[in-house]
Scaffold this active site. Structure first.
Site, PDB file in Angstrom:
ATOM      1  N   LEU A 223       1.038  -1.213  -0.019  1.00 56.69           N
ATOM      2  CA  LEU A 223      -0.098  -0.025  -0.045  1.00 56.69           C
ATOM      3  C   LEU A 223       0.868   1.223  -0.090  1.00 56.69           C
ATOM      4  CD1 LEU A 223      -2.614  -0.935   2.763  1.00 56.69           C
ATOM      5  CD2 LEU A 223      -2.902  -1.083   0.417  1.00 56.69           C
ATOM      6  N   ASP A 224       0.455   2.151  -0.609  1.00 54.04           N
ATOM      7  CA  ASP A 224       1.024   3.529  -0.483  1.00 54.04           C
ATOM      8  C   ASP A 224       1.414   4.056   0.950  1.00 54.04           C
ATOM      9  OD1 ASP A 224       1.287   3.614  -3.347  1.00 54.04           O
ATOM     10  OD2 ASP A 224      -0.643   5.037  -3.548  1.00 54.04           O
ATOM     11  N   ARG A 225       2.555   4.714   1.156  1.00 62.64           N
ATOM     12  CA  ARG A 225       2.641   5.257   2.501  1.00 62.64           C
ATOM     13  C   ARG A 225       1.454   5.938   3.041  1.00 62.64           C
ATOM     14  NH1 ARG A 225       4.420   9.950   4.523  1.00 62.64           N
ATOM     15  NH2 ARG A 225       4.893  10.839   2.333  1.00 62.64           N
ATOM     16  N   THR A 227      -1.651   5.674   2.329  1.00 62.14           N
ATOM     17  CA  THR A 227      -2.876   4.782   2.370  1.00 62.14           C
ATOM     18  C   THR A 227      -2.991   3.681   3.451  1.00 62.14           C
ATOM     19  OG1 THR A 227      -2.898   4.953   0.007  1.00 62.14           O
ATOM     20  CG2 THR A 227      -4.238   3.243   0.957  1.00 62.14           C
ATOM     21  N   HIS A 322      -0.139   4.174  -7.529  1.00 63.49           N
ATOM     22  CA  HIS A 322      -1.163   5.341  -7.318  1.00 63.49           C
ATOM     23  C   HIS A 322      -2.373   5.012  -8.344  1.00 63.49           C
ATOM     24  CE1 HIS A 322       2.272   8.163  -5.835  1.00 63.49           C
ATOM     25  NE2 HIS A 322       2.082   7.054  -5.281  1.00 63.49           N
TER      26      HIS A 322
END
Length: 644
Positions: A223-225, A227, A322
């Site tokens: 997961l994105d940082r 998120t 993203h």
């Protein structure tokens, strides 16, 4: 080392005093400060020394946590935390030996060019001085800023790591399956999954190993940082391979929830725009015809008129970087608090709706200081420009020190040369590469990509449009502003402080043929009284160790320039025009500097700025269906602080 004694005991007080006494014997005062500031400076270093005693034994102090069922000892790494505002988690800065292998895009490029284009936390002046100080080695040999990297080179660098604060919301383990060897966790926003950039200990992997005691975890997706949400974490290689195959085949069903700007249309909305990463440094992605296929299905859950935002269910059918954030932006409904893809200061009034222009352009501009710091850079010189005359700040090379400068001609010999110097058949340096002691060597005779702005687009697989270049430039400037323009405040080229720890020695990793997975460089404490020894001693050890390898044995070892001591640097600076104290170069209440590496300290962010309204709610795999509850910000009528 045994665990610390209980607080309040006299033995513990004696233990703390012994730490202070021991650290004060080796501490060097690098700043000419008033008595009050000098006391604060020394106190900070005493506290740091206490943390290092616990944290720097092989990077961390490992304590026994108890016996497991099979009799082996499970170990836990103790990470010292420092006081932080409510809602934030911070750890003390620490020295870290960073090891990496040459990436494909680095081959044939000079080390300073690579470092300055891959990283932007510090100024160009800092990166050059750090390399000249000898803190970076290539294949065990001290490298210079002009060392050209080759395929297979091993790069090691000592950095003083300042990890940004993360949320104090803890990681939660939702489910443990010992039979099938996996766990399900809920990751808070602001915590990255893997070590990257300035993050290492404040990452999901390190937290699971150090705080929860798992010996090894394998992440098959990320997961994105920014998120938050659910992640399935295998605990063995076999379990990881099974889950990886499912993600690769696209059989994992994923469901996210997001809060977006505006009233999202009702019914099922499908977006299949291709995505392309155009800037690795900023992690920027755009819709581009040359990008990779991506598909997302959106459905409205609720519209809240009080904030003019909508809660939307997102089902990604592909896993591009993203993807949800860019697709929502393309539809004209970016995530409401996304600091990148919903920011008008970056994208303009349209905020990237329906994509941006993709017509290639050669427009570039060099970086300029922010308006409120232009007088400072005009007086002292820009730390982002190496083309200015800084010869009097550089120590002249001696006759015995091999030097590799930017003034060498582009002949096959210099392009394919060994990192330090070219030898003739007799094993001696060629005279035309050996600088004369009476002839000054230009510090820089060419502009590097970051000085001209040409580093924008270097990592892009396609030529960038003028609009894309503008977006990246504005994004960089906004990031600098959020961090108080720290790289423009860089003062290391004025103070010339130490670039590596006084009390620690970097131990090189084992040779490639003897190395096990994950084995890398570490730290060992110097015996008392050895802090003043020449850096060349450790260099000789590294050279001898690397000479055992087959590749190193074929390349004659070259004596590298020693790292100058603090006293030598101070003597050189004292001979120059007097410079103001580093703490008075900028507003005293607006910025502070690290007493170890002189990094301008970033202001603490607001906790609500550490995450975005995007949450991984549900995964369905062959292992089962796993789901979290709805995040707090998805509640009906929910409001948040939208002030800058």
């Amino acid at each position: 080392m045994p665990p610390p004694l209980p607080k309040g005991s006299s033995a513990n007080a004696a233990h703390i005093l012994s730490q202070i006494a021991r650290s004060s014997r080796t501490h060097k005062a690098l700043l000419n400060l008033p008595a009050e500031l000098q006391f604060q400076h020394n106190l900070t270093n005493w506290l740091r020394a206490m943390f290092q005693e616990q944290a720097n034994n092989n990077v961390n102090n490992v304590l026994a946590q108890g016996n497991t069922e099979n009799g082996s000892v499970r170990k836990r790494i103790v990470i010292p935390e420092v006081p932080a505002p409510k809602g934030l988690k911070k750890i003390a800065p620490y020295w870290y030996p960073y090891t990496t292998m040459t990436k494909m895009r680095w081959i044939g490029r000079e080390l300073l060019e690579v470092v300055s284009t891959e990283f932007r936390d510090r100024s160009m002046e800092y990166y050059r001085y750090a390399l000249e100080s000898g803190v970076t080695t290539v294949n065990g040999q001290i490298a210079s800023p002009t060392t050209r990297l080759r395929d297979g080179d091993r790069i090691e660098n000592v950095v003083h790591r300042h990890e940004p604060p993360v949320t104090s919301t803890p990681v939660r383990v939702l489910h443990t399956d010992e039979e099938r060897e996996f766990i399900v966790v809920e990751k808070p926003g602001s915590i990255p999954v893997h070590a990257s950039g300035r993050y290492f200990r404040n990452t999901l992997i390190e937290i699971l190993v150090n705080d929860f005691g798992y010996e090894k975890v394998y992440t098959v997706n990320r997961l994105d940082r920014l998120t938050s949400g659910l992640m399935i974490i295998p605990l063995t290689v076999a379990s990881a391979r099974l889950l990886t195959a499912e993600f690769t085949a696209g059989t994992v069903k994923k469901e996210y929830v997001a809060r977006v700007k505006g009233k999202f249309p009702e019914g099922e909305i499908v977006c299949e725009e291709p995505l392309l990463t155009v800037d690795r440094q900023m992690g920027l992605n755009i819709v581009h015809p040359e990008g990779k296929h991506a598909k997302t299905v959106f459905n409205l859950i609720r519209y809240d008129a009080n904030t003019d935002t909508s809660v939307v269910k997102c089902e990604p059918h592909t896993g591009r970087s993203h993807q949800l954030r860019v697709h929502l932006q393309f539809l004209g409904h970016p995530i409401a608090n996304d600091p990148v893809y919903s920011e008008k200061r970056i994208w303009g009034e349209n905020v990237g709706k329906n994509g941006i222009d993709t017509t290639p352009s050669d427009e570039r501009a060099p970086p300029t200081a922010p308006e409120h710091l232009q007088s400072l850079t005009a007086k002292h010189g820009s730390p982002e420009c190496l083309s200015k005359d800084v010869q009097n700040l550089s120590l002249s090379p001696s006759e015995d020190e091999p030097t590799n400068t930017n003034t060498t001609t582009d002949t096959p010999e210099t392009i394919d040369a060994a990192p330090q110097v070219i030898l003739n058949k007799s094993g001696k340096p060629k005279e035309w590469l050996k600088p004369k002691p009476t002839v000054p060597v230009p510090t820089a005779t060419k502009l590097l990509p970051r000085e001209t702005g040409d580093d924008i687009g270097m990592g892009s697989p396609v030529p960038l449009s003028a609009e894309a270049v503008g977006v990246i430039t504005r994004l960089r400037n906004m990031k600098d502003e959020d961090e108080d323009w720290s790289r423009w405040r860089d003062v290391v080229f004025r103070t010339k402080g130490a670039m590596n720890p006084h009390s620690l020695v970097v131990t090189p990793p084992p040779l490639q043929r003897r190395r096990i997975r994950g084995n890398k460089a570490g730290f060992v404490n110097k015996p008392p009284g050895e802090e003043e020894q020449e850096q060349g001693a450790s260099t000789e050890v590294s050279a001898e160790g690397s000479a055992e390898g087959s590749e190193a044995a074929t390349t004659p070892a070259v004596e590298a320039a020693p790292q100058y001591t603090t006293e030598e640097i101070k003597e050189k600076i004292d001979a120059l025009e007097p410079l103001p104290d580093v703490n008075t170069l900028t507003e005293p209440d607006a910025v502070r500097f690290c007493p170890e590496c002189y990094l301008p300290l970033h202001p603490d962010p607001k906790p609500e700025k550490l995450y975005i309204f995007l949450h991984a709610k549900k995964y369905t795999t062959s292992l089962g269906a796993f789901e979290t509850g709805m995040p707090e910000w998805a509640a009906e009528g929910w409001e948040w602080d939208r002030s800058e």
